[in-house]
Scaffold this motif. Sequence first.
Motif, short mmCIF file in Angstrom:
data_model
loop_
_atom_site.label_atom_id
_atom_site.label_comp_id
_atom_site.label_asym_id
_atom_site.label_seq_id
_atom_site.Cartn_x
_atom_site.Cartn_y
_atom_site.Cartn_z
N GLY A 1 49.05 36.40 43.53
CA GLY A 1 49.89 37.37 42.73
C GLY A 1 49.19 37.99 41.67
N THR A 2 49.75 38.87 41.02
CA THR A 2 49.00 39.43 39.59
C THR A 2 49.98 39.46 38.54
N ILE A 3 49.15 38.91 37.34
CA ILE A 3 50.04 38.72 36.02
C ILE A 3 49.41 40.00 35.28
N THR A 4 50.51 40.87 35.01
CA THR A 4 50.15 42.09 34.25
C THR A 4 50.06 42.33 32.93
N ASP A 5 50.66 41.34 32.18
CA ASP A 5 50.14 41.30 30.65
C ASP A 5 50.23 39.68 30.29
N LEU B 1 54.85 42.20 37.39
CA LEU B 1 55.31 43.33 36.86
C LEU B 1 56.98 43.35 36.79
N THR B 2 57.39 42.79 38.07
CA THR B 2 59.05 42.77 37.95
C THR B 2 59.74 41.60 37.24
N GLY C 1 47.05 31.91 44.54
CA GLY C 1 46.55 32.17 43.39
C GLY C 1 46.67 33.48 42.75
N LEU C 2 45.79 33.72 41.92
CA LEU C 2 45.91 35.14 41.20
C LEU C 2 44.77 35.86 41.04
N ASN C 3 44.96 37.26 41.09
CA ASN C 3 43.77 38.18 41.16
C ASN C 3 44.35 39.37 40.43
N CYS C 4 43.42 40.12 40.21
CA CYS C 4 43.25 41.82 39.64
C CYS C 4 44.12 41.69 38.13
N ALA C 5 44.35 42.97 37.86
CA ALA C 5 45.02 43.13 36.36
C ALA C 5 44.30 42.56 35.16
N LEU C 6 43.86 41.29 35.10
CA LEU C 6 43.41 40.77 34.09
C LEU C 6 42.01 40.20 34.49
N GLY C 7 40.99 40.14 33.32
CA GLY C 7 39.66 39.34 33.53
C GLY C 7 40.12 38.04 33.65
N ASN D 1 39.27 40.19 37.80
CA ASN D 1 38.53 41.51 37.58
C ASN D 1 37.30 40.91 36.65
N ALA D 2 36.23 42.11 36.65
CA ALA D 2 35.21 41.74 35.80
C ALA D 2 35.90 42.38 34.37
N GLY D 3 36.48 41.52 33.52
CA GLY D 3 37.09 41.79 32.60
C GLY D 3 38.14 43.01 32.63
N LEU D 4 38.63 43.49 31.24
CA LEU D 4 39.64 44.26 31.34
C LEU D 4 38.80 45.83 31.37
N PRO D 5 39.80 46.89 32.11
CA PRO D 5 38.98 48.17 32.23
C PRO D 5 38.87 48.89 30.91
N ASN D 6 37.70 49.71 31.00
CA ASN D 6 37.46 50.69 29.72
C ASN D 6 38.26 51.87 29.53
N GLN D 7 38.25 52.52 28.86
CA GLN D 7 38.79 54.02 28.51
C GLN D 7 38.80 54.66 29.92
N PHE D 8 37.79 54.63 30.57
CA PHE D 8 37.58 55.52 31.79
C PHE D 8 37.80 54.94 33.14
#
Length: 484
Positions: free
Chosen positions: A190-194, A200-201, A221-227, A251-258
């Motif tokens: 799953g993915t925890i969004t924040d 998300l739901t 387990g968990l993947n994506c969204a967060l580092g 993820n490799a940390g949180l995404p940058n502005q790009f």
Amino acid sequence: MGTQIQQHRLTEEQFRGAEFTSHPRPLKGNNDLLSVTQPEIIRAIHLDYLRSGADIISTNTFNANRISMSDYGMEEMVYRINVEAARVASEAAAAFTHETGRSVWVAGSLGPTNRTASMSADVGDPGARTVTFSMLAEAYAEQARGLIDGGADILLVETIFDVLNAKAALFAISGVLDEKGIDLPVMVSGTITDASGRTLTGQTLEAFLITMSHYPLLSIGLNCALGAEQLKPYIEELAQKAPFFVSAHPNAGLPNQFGGYDQSAEEMGRIVNEFLQNGWVNIIGGCCGTTPQHISVVSSLAGKYRPRVVPERTHMTSLSGLEPLVIRPETNFVNIGERTNVSGSLKFARLIREGSFSAALDVARDQVEGGAQVIDICMDDAMIDGAAAMKRFINLLMSEPDIAKLPVMVDSSKWDVIEAGLQCIQGKPVVNSISLKEGEADFLKKARLIRRYGAAAVVMLFDERGQADSLERKVEVAERSYRL
């Protein structure tokens, strides 16, 4: 996979390859198609990760389902894309094993699709849905067949933001495996969004775990969204509670502005080392932004530690809406709110007959505020289309977090009404009810379907001879039902 594909800066023409030069829609960005049009690029990416220490590689099929592929007008290519993607990954795995003697595995990736079955995209109608359980199950079944036929060793239902979508995936997978007469390990991630710790739901992590636990998973387990840093408390919680192996590929940390990822392999390794040191995981890896260099660091660390020990599974009745309900030995009686039953409230029955579903939600809300721990919903009335009313009311209820936090009891004497309800619920509900009234074959058929839908069940004490009307008969029917 996406990170590595982006580095090739492929053109529209390269995405199209020789076969799709006249396709009427743009294809640039359709990464999944590259397993057909640019297989050498995908094979090389797989080999890069294997040579960096990966034991499991996932197929390039994250969006290779009929629902997501409709954006490109490529619905009819779905089966072939999945076969080719699994074949390319399997060829890379076989070449690597021949080269090194080390066994590795291919996980067929089934992403979440680009739609949600639990939320409305129409601000004017919270009960509207752009996708149904049946549509999702059909799409996932087609994808699973392709992945299996292409040689996948594992099926990975990943990046789950809506657990109802994932339930449809598991429903589909179990059907395909039965159809083929085979068994394959299934991973769920799953993915925890924040920072709320919810999907998300809106489901909490424990509710997600309970909802997925009807299937004999290889791992959860968990993947994506967060580092990795942000995932730490949630992986720790899963490690404490999950009766399966636990996986994490952050993820490799949180995404940058790009939209890129800046976390170095060494920095990610430092954080992941805590997961390993604390014995929280059995499978560790990387998602968005993680390059072969990241996997090399993670792999070198993983070799230093023992994997998590799976706790002994103890049976407790566990249900969920957006939040969990675990009935423990010390739990007192559980309150089931029956005012959302057309036989339990004249007001509710009138509102449903009038089509006043929004007003009927207030009845459910009153039940929650009054202390109900489960909401019983029944639409069995000669003046009501039970299946349509059940679907409409539950879809509306799912859009109300203060009500949807509770598990739902789907209550009907009609099987089509029960199924209509089960196909709308993202938690672990209860079916009320099944019995031996129509014999063992009918009882087991319904029980197996209830399990596939991820629900619990109430068993009524009826058999072929009628209602159990004495202590001896009640014990006899209850014991027979339990053993079946």
